[in-house]
Enzyme design. Structure first.
Site, mmCIF file in Angstrom:
data_model
loop_
_atom_site.group_PDB
_atom_site.id
_atom_site.type_symbol
_atom_site.label_atom_id
_atom_site.label_comp_id
_atom_site.label_asym_id
_atom_site.label_seq_id
_atom_site.Cartn_x
_atom_site.Cartn_y
_atom_site.Cartn_z
ATOM 1 N N SER A 1 12.884 13.227 4.163
ATOM 2 C CA SER A 1 13.503 14.334 3.441
ATOM 3 C C SER A 1 14.804 14.691 4.133
ATOM 4 O O SER A 1 14.941 14.504 5.350
ATOM 5 C CB SER A 1 12.571 15.555 3.442
ATOM 6 N N GLY B 1 -0.547 8.721 -1.201
ATOM 7 C CA GLY B 1 -0.179 9.898 -1.984
ATOM 8 C C GLY B 1 0.350 9.569 -3.360
ATOM 9 O O GLY B 1 1.447 9.985 -3.729
ATOM 10 N N TYR C 1 7.702 22.685 7.467
ATOM 11 C CA TYR C 1 7.981 21.421 6.792
ATOM 12 C C TYR C 1 9.110 20.681 7.506
ATOM 13 O O TYR C 1 9.023 19.456 7.724
ATOM 14 C CB TYR C 1 8.357 21.692 5.338
ATOM 15 N N LEU D 1 0.852 -1.193 0.000
ATOM 16 C CA LEU D 1 0.000 0.000 0.000
ATOM 17 C C LEU D 1 0.883 1.237 0.000
ATOM 18 O O LEU D 1 1.820 1.336 0.803
ATOM 19 C CB LEU D 1 -0.936 0.003 1.204
ATOM 20 N N SER E 1 -1.110 10.298 -6.452
ATOM 21 C CA SER E 1 -1.685 11.026 -7.582
ATOM 22 C C SER E 1 -0.628 11.697 -8.451
ATOM 23 O O SER E 1 -0.890 12.036 -9.606
ATOM 24 C CB SER E 1 -2.693 12.078 -7.096
ATOM 25 N N SER E 2 0.581 11.879 -7.905
ATOM 26 C CA SER E 2 1.642 12.544 -8.665
ATOM 27 C C SER E 2 2.989 12.256 -8.017
ATOM 28 O O SER E 2 3.071 11.623 -6.960
ATOM 29 C CB SER E 2 1.401 14.069 -8.720
ATOM 30 N N GLY E 3 4.053 12.734 -8.667
ATOM 31 C CA GLY E 3 5.387 12.743 -8.065
ATOM 32 C C GLY E 3 5.927 11.402 -7.645
ATOM 33 O O GLY E 3 5.796 10.392 -8.349
ATOM 34 N N ILE E 4 6.542 11.373 -6.461
ATOM 35 C CA ILE E 4 7.210 10.172 -5.964
ATOM 36 C C ILE E 4 6.210 9.041 -5.771
ATOM 37 O O ILE E 4 6.494 7.876 -6.069
ATOM 38 C CB ILE E 4 7.953 10.470 -4.647
ATOM 39 N N GLY E 5 5.022 9.351 -5.271
ATOM 40 C CA GLY E 5 4.027 8.309 -5.038
ATOM 41 C C GLY E 5 3.593 7.633 -6.318
ATOM 42 O O GLY E 5 3.501 6.397 -6.390
#
Length: 296
Positions: free
Chosen positions: A147, A18, A160, A15, A20-24
């Protein structure tokens, strides 16, 4: 990493949050391509179009599910659905996150700070908690996308960094306990990944910059010069490279706790860490639990 005898992903259920875009998104494609049964979660199902199109183009299958990491009901419903559908969960990748758009502390609000922590820290904790019984049953993996900002505080990124520092400490403390019960915990640590949109400041003129950052405008201008010059943006890597590191970490039989995704990220961390992959701290913590040192 030791990839001489990697874990076989066949039949394993993963599983990812996140996606929908990028790293995920890149990780969902890479994991499905590697052979994982991949449950790719998104907060808003309508935003899964890019993922589904990319999966079709790549010739892989992903099972898209709704999951809002800040909604306890959504978290429990998603994990319960995975249990009903597959009867197991072998790995979790915590990836969902948001960036911080406020220039600095004085320009922010308590609400904005809390919203950042809700997604980037409490969301990670909530999904990990819900997944842990299934991961223990499977002798599984818990991988979180952290990060370099979780180790080195970066100016004008206070909220962040606070969330990512919290994730770093949370996972470092959890790892030896989870390992004693059969679950390997790792933190994959990227630097700047431009195709996620994270950390990219708009091209603003001086008047807009001054309006946004008030008395900090001169300092913010110097920071932006570094970001766009020889600093942050010059060291970027694509999301697919980070995804490849995530999948390698999932398949590693004895993965390290902290896994930088590039030589630049490793060097950035080395400026602060004497234990760059976390092995020394994990060995020490295992001794506090009466556990023997890990062997490769």
């Amino acid at each position: 990493m030791n990839d001489q005898h990697p874990v076989d992903p066949s039949g394993k259920v993963l599983l990812i949050t996140g996606t929908s875009s990028g790293i995920g998104l890149a990780t969902a494609l890479a994991a499905a391509g590697a052979g994982y049964t991949t449950v790719a979660t998104v907060r808003e199902p309508a935003r899964a179009t890019a993922l589904l199109g990319a999966a079709e183009a790549a010739g892989v299958t992903v099972d898209v599910r709704r999951l809002d990491v800040t909604d306890p009901g959504s978290v429990s419903d998603c994990l319960a659905a995975v249990r009903r559908t597959y009867g197991r969960l072998d790995a979790l990748v915590n990836n969902a996150g948001v960036s911080n758009s406020d220039p600095t502390l004085e320009m922010s609000t308590d609400a904005a700070l809390r919203a950042n922590l809700e997604v980037n820290f409490f969301g990670v904790a909530a999904v990990s908690r819900a997944a842990m019984p299934l991961l223990r049953a499977a002798g599984g993996r818990l991988v979180t996308v952290g990060s370099v900002h979780g180790v080195v505080g970066q100016p004008f990124n206070e909220a962040y960094c606070a969330a990512k520092f919290a994730v770093e400490g949370f996972m470092e403390a959890l790892a030896p306990v989870a390992a004693a019960h059969g679950v390997q915990v790792s933190l994959v640590v990227p630097g700047f990944v431009p195709d996620t949109g994270f950390g990219i400041f708009p091209d603003v003129d001086r008047a807009t910059l001054h309006a946004a950052s008030g008395p900090y405008a001169p300092t913010f201008a110097g920071y932006l010069d570094w970001v766009g010059g020889q600093g942050w943006e010059s060291a970027g890597q694509p999301a697919r490279e980070v995804a490849e590191v995530v999948v390698r970490t999932l398949r590693e039989r004895r993965p390290p706790f902290r896994v930088p995704t590039s030589a630049w990220a490793a060097g950035y961390l080395a400026a602060k860490l004497a234990d760059p992959d976390g092995s020394a701290v994990q060995t020490l913590a295992r001794s506090w639990l009466g556990q023997p040192p890990s062997t490769t």
